[in-house]
Structures are given as structure tokens and as C-alpha cells.
Design a protein around this motif. Structure first.
Motif, mmCIF file in Angstrom:
data_model
loop_
_atom_site.group_PDB
_atom_site.id
_atom_site.type_symbol
_atom_site.label_atom_id
_atom_site.label_comp_id
_atom_site.label_asym_id
_atom_site.label_seq_id
_atom_site.Cartn_x
_atom_site.Cartn_y
_atom_site.Cartn_z
ATOM 1 N N GLU A 57 29.879 -22.708 11.834
ATOM 2 C CA GLU A 57 29.127 -23.395 12.893
ATOM 3 C C GLU A 57 27.968 -22.515 13.385
ATOM 4 O OE1 GLU A 57 29.665 -26.591 13.387
ATOM 5 O OE2 GLU A 57 31.392 -26.452 12.040
ATOM 6 N N ALA A 58 28.214 -21.213 13.506
ATOM 7 C CA ALA A 58 27.153 -20.290 13.947
ATOM 8 C C ALA A 58 26.013 -20.274 12.924
ATOM 9 C CB ALA A 58 27.725 -18.890 14.139
ATOM 10 N N ASP A 59 26.376 -20.283 11.640
ATOM 11 C CA ASP A 59 25.357 -20.279 10.585
ATOM 12 C C ASP A 59 24.582 -21.600 10.561
ATOM 13 O OD1 ASP A 59 26.033 -17.737 9.960
ATOM 14 O OD2 ASP A 59 27.077 -18.195 8.099
ATOM 15 N N LEU A 60 25.281 -22.707 10.843
ATOM 16 C CA LEU A 60 24.592 -23.998 10.926
ATOM 17 C C LEU A 60 23.561 -23.961 12.056
ATOM 18 C CD1 LEU A 60 27.423 -26.647 10.355
ATOM 19 C CD2 LEU A 60 25.279 -26.530 9.098
ATOM 20 N N ASP A 61 23.965 -23.406 13.206
ATOM 21 C CA ASP A 61 23.027 -23.298 14.333
ATOM 22 C C ASP A 61 21.803 -22.474 13.961
ATOM 23 O OD1 ASP A 61 24.481 -24.884 15.998
ATOM 24 O OD2 ASP A 61 25.555 -23.240 16.981
ATOM 25 N N ASN A 62 22.045 -21.395 13.214
ATOM 26 C CA ASN A 62 20.952 -20.536 12.766
ATOM 27 C C ASN A 62 19.985 -21.329 11.872
ATOM 28 O OD1 ASN A 62 19.415 -18.169 12.130
ATOM 29 N ND2 ASN A 62 20.648 -17.864 10.296
ATOM 30 N N VAL A 85 14.989 -30.208 9.667
ATOM 31 C CA VAL A 85 16.277 -30.536 9.049
ATOM 32 C C VAL A 85 17.252 -31.021 10.121
ATOM 33 C CG1 VAL A 85 18.286 -29.483 7.914
ATOM 34 C CG2 VAL A 85 15.986 -29.025 7.051
ATOM 35 N N LYS A 86 17.243 -30.346 11.267
ATOM 36 C CA LYS A 86 18.153 -30.714 12.358
ATOM 37 C C LYS A 86 17.913 -32.152 12.816
ATOM 38 C CE LYS A 86 20.116 -29.366 16.716
ATOM 39 N NZ LYS A 86 19.997 -28.648 17.984
ATOM 40 N N GLU A 87 16.631 -32.563 12.839
ATOM 41 C CA GLU A 87 16.302 -33.928 13.272
ATOM 42 C C GLU A 87 16.848 -34.984 12.316
ATOM 43 O OE1 GLU A 87 12.033 -33.934 13.399
ATOM 44 O OE2 GLU A 87 11.997 -32.351 14.932
ATOM 45 N N ARG A 88 17.194 -34.576 11.099
ATOM 46 C CA ARG A 88 17.558 -35.563 10.081
ATOM 47 C C ARG A 88 18.988 -35.413 9.576
ATOM 48 N NH1 ARG A 88 12.397 -34.982 10.391
ATOM 49 N NH2 ARG A 88 10.900 -36.528 9.662
ATOM 50 N N LEU A 89 19.866 -34.842 10.386
ATOM 51 C CA LEU A 89 21.229 -34.546 9.923
ATOM 52 C C LEU A 89 21.981 -35.764 9.380
ATOM 53 C CD1 LEU A 89 22.529 -31.961 12.549
ATOM 54 C CD2 LEU A 89 21.767 -31.560 10.205
ATOM 55 N N ALA A 90 21.776 -36.909 10.022
ATOM 56 C CA ALA A 90 22.539 -38.096 9.624
ATOM 57 C C ALA A 90 21.871 -38.870 8.494
ATOM 58 C CB ALA A 90 22.737 -39.006 10.836
ATOM 59 N N GLN A 91 20.660 -38.446 8.126
ATOM 60 C CA GLN A 91 19.911 -39.174 7.090
ATOM 61 C C GLN A 91 20.441 -38.852 5.693
ATOM 62 O OE1 GLN A 91 15.747 -39.030 8.132
ATOM 63 N NE2 GLN A 91 15.117 -39.654 6.080
ATOM 64 N N VAL A 92 20.387 -39.852 4.809
ATOM 65 C CA VAL A 92 20.796 -39.624 3.416
ATOM 66 C C VAL A 92 19.721 -38.750 2.759
ATOM 67 C CG1 VAL A 92 21.234 -40.745 1.189
ATOM 68 C CG2 VAL A 92 22.082 -41.778 3.308
ATOM 69 N N ALA A 93 20.171 -37.672 2.133
ATOM 70 C CA ALA A 93 19.237 -36.637 1.656
ATOM 71 C C ALA A 93 18.219 -37.168 0.650
ATOM 72 C CB ALA A 93 20.018 -35.469 1.071
ATOM 73 N N GLY A 94 18.613 -38.161 -0.138
ATOM 74 C CA GLY A 94 17.715 -38.722 -1.146
ATOM 75 C C GLY A 94 16.498 -39.413 -0.554
ATOM 76 N N THR A 95 16.556 -39.747 0.750
ATOM 77 C CA THR A 95 15.430 -40.447 1.378
ATOM 78 C C THR A 95 14.433 -39.478 2.024
ATOM 79 O OG1 THR A 95 16.589 -40.683 3.500
ATOM 80 C CG2 THR A 95 16.892 -42.457 1.897
ATOM 81 N N LEU A 96 14.698 -38.174 1.953
ATOM 82 C CA LEU A 96 13.795 -37.187 2.555
ATOM 83 C C LEU A 96 12.581 -36.944 1.670
ATOM 84 C CD1 LEU A 96 16.332 -34.377 3.577
ATOM 85 C CD2 LEU A 96 15.438 -36.187 5.038
ATOM 86 N N SER A 97 11.528 -36.391 2.267
ATOM 87 C CA SER A 97 10.357 -35.982 1.482
ATOM 88 C C SER A 97 10.726 -34.748 0.660
ATOM 89 C CB SER A 97 9.207 -35.630 2.418
ATOM 90 O OG SER A 97 9.488 -34.407 3.082
ATOM 91 N N GLY A 98 9.904 -34.425 -0.331
ATOM 92 C CA GLY A 98 10.166 -33.255 -1.180
ATOM 93 C C GLY A 98 10.302 -31.968 -0.385
ATOM 94 N N GLY A 99 9.408 -31.796 0.595
ATOM 95 C CA GLY A 99 9.441 -30.577 1.409
ATOM 96 C C GLY A 99 10.718 -30.473 2.219
ATOM 97 N N GLU A 100 11.157 -31.614 2.787
ATOM 98 C CA GLU A 100 12.396 -31.621 3.575
ATOM 99 C C GLU A 100 13.599 -31.349 2.679
ATOM 100 O OE1 GLU A 100 10.680 -34.813 6.874
ATOM 101 O OE2 GLU A 100 11.852 -35.523 5.172
ATOM 102 N N GLN A 101 13.580 -31.915 1.467
ATOM 103 C CA GLN A 101 14.676 -31.646 0.526
ATOM 104 C C GLN A 101 14.743 -30.158 0.179
ATOM 105 O OE1 GLN A 101 14.741 -34.158 -2.941
ATOM 106 N NE2 GLN A 101 14.813 -36.046 -1.760
ATOM 107 N N GLN A 102 13.558 -29.550 0.022
ATOM 108 C CA GLN A 102 13.519 -28.117 -0.291
ATOM 109 C C GLN A 102 14.125 -27.316 0.863
ATOM 110 O OE1 GLN A 102 12.228 -26.515 -3.383
ATOM 111 N NE2 GLN A 102 13.641 -25.154 -2.353
ATOM 112 N N MET A 103 13.832 -27.719 2.090
ATOM 113 C CA MET A 103 14.389 -27.025 3.248
ATOM 114 C C MET A 103 15.905 -27.187 3.313
ATOM 115 S SD MET A 103 11.473 -27.612 6.144
ATOM 116 C CE MET A 103 9.788 -27.066 5.856
ATOM 117 N N VAL A 104 16.385 -28.398 2.975
ATOM 118 C CA VAL A 104 17.834 -28.633 2.946
ATOM 119 C C VAL A 104 18.485 -27.742 1.886
ATOM 120 C CG1 VAL A 104 19.647 -30.334 2.422
ATOM 121 C CG2 VAL A 104 17.705 -30.984 3.869
ATOM 122 N N ALA A 105 17.822 -27.628 0.730
ATOM 123 C CA ALA A 105 18.369 -26.798 -0.356
ATOM 124 C C ALA A 105 18.465 -25.328 0.070
ATOM 125 C CB ALA A 105 17.512 -26.936 -1.611
#
Length: 242
Positions: A119-124, A132-152
Motif C-alpha cells: 500500500e505504501a508503494d502504491l501511494d508512492n 495514473v491515480k485518476e484512472r485506477l478504475a479504468q480498463v487499461a486497454g482504453t488508456l493512451s499510449g503514454g498512460e499505458q507506459q506510466m502504468v507499466a
């Protein structure tokens, strides 16, 4: 196991990797010290991605040595390398497109069971990557390329890496987004993570790197500080479009 500051975190000695009869990596030497950001640049097909995959354990090497924190990891399976602190953000991001952003991030912690630490690492990660935090509930496949890179990148950080391998993080992204990704990479480094970066954008990579290696057809042809390689006429001609 503690290594003295003088000993490399990672050492490749005469590393060779073959696909059947084709020798993709022809005996390279490379070392990384704790806290460094080192980049590996070179043309397509030079063997850069192959090298990262061999370090992560998703590809077997055919010869030479892989030393991590003073011990050979040549025969260590991928999941054990991950547990030991080696995380790969693959080319093309490799996120789970049907899972939510939060599920993707938590997948990065699958080798861990320290709930509080996770949980501490997630907060970090949320602090570092507000988009990424704004889109936690979003299905990852619907993100832009840049957002997907940040998730990765966020997902890789959830494994608490000591060594982060980044394969082409800027690929296919708009310049503004690339700038953002590199800010994140710098922040990760400042938090004490050692980074080995494979990057098509040589100018950018060298500008951020303490040291760099140039790879040509399976061999290391040059190495030096990022600054020196930026000024090197051969590098400028081959990779900086001059």
C-alpha cells in the motif's frame, strides 16, 4: 548480502545469446553500479532488447556470465530474478489490457505478501504518477499510449526493484509525453533504483545517463559517459542524425 560500493550491482561478462544458429549477442561486457542510470543505444536489431531479456531471464543466454549482486544468476528463473529485485518494463509495455489500472499495478506486487509495504508503494506510485491515480478504475486497454507506459512503469515499481530494465519507454509517444516519462524515470532513479535503459531516442537517453554503451550488430562498439558520447562524432553521425 551486502556488496561494497566498489562492486557492480550487475555485470555481464562475455554474454552471448543465440536464436538457433543466429548469434544475436556476440560476447558483451557491461557493468552497472548502484544508483546509476545507464543507457544502451544502437540501431534496430543491434541486440539491445535481447540483452535486456537475458538479464530479466525471459531469454536464456548461450554463453558468458550474468553476475547480480556478486552472484551468478544465469540459471535463476525469471520469477526468482524478479524477487531478487530485477524488473523489466518490456517494449510495447506489456500491460494487461482487460484489467483495470489498479489491477495492473497490483500485479506488479504478486511476489510480495507485505500488505502494508504494498500500500505504501502504491501511494508512492500515485504521487509520482497522478495521471495514473485518476484512472485506477479504468480498463487499461482504453488508456493512451503514454498512460499505458506510466502504468507499466508503476507496475514494475510495485515489485520494489533494485534494478529496473526499461525497453524503449518513449516509443510511439508524443514529445510532451516523452518528457513526462523521462521525468518519472529520473524520479525513480533519485529514489535509489538503478536503471538500464534501451532507448531509440539517443539524444534524450544520453542526456539523462551517467554512462552509456553503444551496441552494433551484437557487440559493444563504444562506451563512456553520456556527455562524452553525445559529443562523439561517430555517435552523432550514426544516432543523432548529423
Amino acid at each position: 548480502m551486502h556488496t561494497s560500493p566498489a562492486s557492480p550491482l550487475l555485470q555481464l561478462r562475455d554474454l552471448q545469446i543465440a536464436y538457433g544458429q543466429i548469434q544475436a549477442v556476440k560476447g558483451i561486457d557491461l557493468e552497472l553500479f548502484e544508483g546509476e542510470l545507464v543507457s544502451l543505444i544502437g540501431a534496430n536489431g543491434a541486440g539491445k532488447t535481447t540483452t535486456l531479456n537475458a538479464i530479466a531471464g525471459t531469454l536464456n543466454s548461450s554463453g558468458g556470465e550474468l553476475i547480480y549482486r556478486g552472484e551468478s544468476i544465469v540459471s535463476l528463473p525469471t520469477h526468482k530474478r524478479l524477487r531478487a529485485g530485477i524488473a523489466l518494463v518490456p517494449e510495447g509495455r506489456g500491460i494487461f489490457t482487460r484489467l483495470t489500472v489498479e489491477e495492473n499495478l497490483r500485479m506488479g506486487a504478486y511476489t510480495r505478501n507485505d500488505q502494508e509495504g504494498i500500500e505504501a508503494d502504491l501511494d508512492n506510485v500515485y504521487r509520482m504518477l497522478p495521471r495514473v491515480k485518476e484512472r485506477l478504475a479504468q480498463v487499461a486497454g482504453t488508456l493512451s499510449g503514454g498512460e499505458q507506459q506510466m502504468v507499466a512503469i508503476g507496475r514494475a515499481l510495485l515489485s520494489r526493484p533494485k534494478l529496473l530494465l526499461l525497453d524503449e519507454p518513449s516509443m510511439g509517444l508524443a514529445p510532451l509525453i516523452v518528457e513526462k516519462i523521462f521525468e518519472v524515470i529520473q524520479t525513480v532513479q533519485k529514489q535509489g533504483v538503478t536503471i538500464l535503459l534501451v532507448e531509440q531516442n539517443a539524444n534524450l537517453a544520453l542526456g539523462f545517463s551517467s554512462r552509456a554503451y553503444v551496441m552494433e550488430s551484437g557487440k559493444i562498439s563504444l562506451s563512456g559517459s553520456g556527455e562524452d558520447l553525445l559529443k562523439d562524432p561517430k555517435v552523432r553521425a550514426a544516432y543523432l542524425g548529423e
